[in-house]
Scaffold this active site. Sequence first.
Site, PDB file in Angstrom:
ATOM      1  N   ASP A  89      -2.755   2.228  -6.140  1.00  0.00           N
ATOM      2  CA  ASP A  89      -1.667   2.242  -5.157  1.00  0.00           C
ATOM      3  C   ASP A  89      -1.674   1.043  -4.219  1.00  0.00           C
ATOM      4  O   ASP A  89      -1.015   1.074  -3.178  1.00  0.00           O
ATOM      5  CB  ASP A  89      -1.749   3.526  -4.330  1.00  0.00           C
ATOM      6  N   GLU A  90      -2.370  -0.013  -4.577  1.00  0.00           N
ATOM      7  CA  GLU A  90      -2.524  -1.120  -3.641  1.00  0.00           C
ATOM      8  C   GLU A  90      -2.626  -2.430  -4.414  1.00  0.00           C
ATOM      9  O   GLU A  90      -3.303  -2.511  -5.437  1.00  0.00           O
ATOM     10  CB  GLU A  90      -3.791  -0.895  -2.819  1.00  0.00           C
ATOM     11  N   ASP A 150       0.869  -1.180   0.000  1.00  0.00           N
ATOM     12  CA  ASP A 150       0.000   0.000   0.000  1.00  0.00           C
ATOM     13  C   ASP A 150       0.902   1.225   0.000  1.00  0.00           C
ATOM     14  O   ASP A 150       1.667   1.446   0.941  1.00  0.00           O
ATOM     15  CB  ASP A 150      -0.909   0.003   1.238  1.00  0.00           C
TER      16      ASP A 150
END
Length: 482
Positions: free
Chosen positions: A105-106, A11
Amino acid sequence: MRSAPTILHLDMDAFFAAAEQAAKPSLRGKPVVVGGLGPRGVVSTASYEARRFGVHSAMPMGQARRLAPNAAYLVPRFSVYRAISEQVMELLGRLSPLVEPLSLDEAFVDLEAGGSAHDSASARAAGERLRRDIRAVTGLTGSVGLAGSKMLAKIGSEQAKPDGLVLIEPGTERELLGPMSARILPGVGPATGEHLRRAGMTTVAELAGAGEDELVRLLGKAHGASLYRMARGHDDRPVVSDRDAKSVSVEDTFDVDLHDRVRVRTEVDRLADRCVERLRAAGRSGRTVVLKVRRYDFSTLTRSETLRGPTDDPGVVREAAGRLLESVDTMGGVRLLGVGVTGLADFTQEDLFAQAAADESARHGPVAAPEPAEDRAAEGGPEREAERAAEQEPGSAPAVVAPAPAERRFPAGHDVRHAEFGAGWVQGSGLRRVTVRFEEPGSAPGRVRTFWVDDPDLELSDPLPLVPAADQSSWPASRPKL
């Protein structure tokens, strides 16, 4: 559950805000808020400096401004974030063929499937190497969780924030989860959490202690049984590399309610075009068009129409969305509109290209065929138009009056370039002026100058890379550079 912590969850830390701080040296270490800047805008991401004031994602922007009046407020630059995300996903792909992106983003990574790890020591080494590589390539930081299941890996990355790594050894799950809030478990949102609280269960240990039968009674068979297993630390969900999208949609919230029916239809057409752009970018087509309308009183209506087959034709989607709009009462005002396409496919039903014209004909009569290009050329094109204008009698009004050029827009936070001062970014604009700070990634904080909005030497520009390619020259030769 695995006997080794070979599932990794990454993350990125305050991703949008961190990217802006990396691109703008004057904002490093200062509160930054990224999101919609209008009266009804919401926060997309807040930097850790802004979070100290209580600002968080999904908060109304007006509330954020009251909590942190001196923060920098910027419009999102999704093209920049997508480019960085592609770099990060490339790094994850080197660890394993099984990468499951959850957002820009993960992502989850199955290290065992890629041979990157087989025990705690090798998993930790892979996680630390990934964090170093992400910083080297993007200049940003990410937090890593390692565990024997997806649920625990995600919990680990939350505990690791910011810029850390947490490895949860298999066998310690129950002890770790017990005192945590029930809201940490997948599937426990605000409504389910409140339902459980009224039943006297607020921690994971209390859920596990209540037993499966009680949770099934409260939440239903599927949800209750799944929640009981997770409360006991069991999560057998695999990392799935192909998370096939079920729909594509776009929506806009308006600063002022829309009352003009023509304006509402214009916005629906614009959203339909944006939706099709995303659909085509994904190489997909869709069969069902969905319209979402949130009215002045916050009531939300959705309407859908299923076509004869999948399409990615903007005319077809616009017409379908327009027909759906006709069934919605917008007299009181509209605060949000959305257009989506579901029933996605990898092909297009060719005969649908004629559907838009057929629908238009049914509503307004036959549609004239477009004039062939060669016929228009025979009439002389633009040059002949100029001649016709010159042939008018002196003093007569011109046949066509060119509209006044629209004022250029410079959104806060976007990149610009000036012919004399070079690269910079927009600090703010208004009253036909735009204020620019001239600096770039890697430079010292730059100076601020203000220009007229129509200054010919000032133009919007493409973003600069956060990390110059030359800075990746120290990478081992076995790793290809991005």
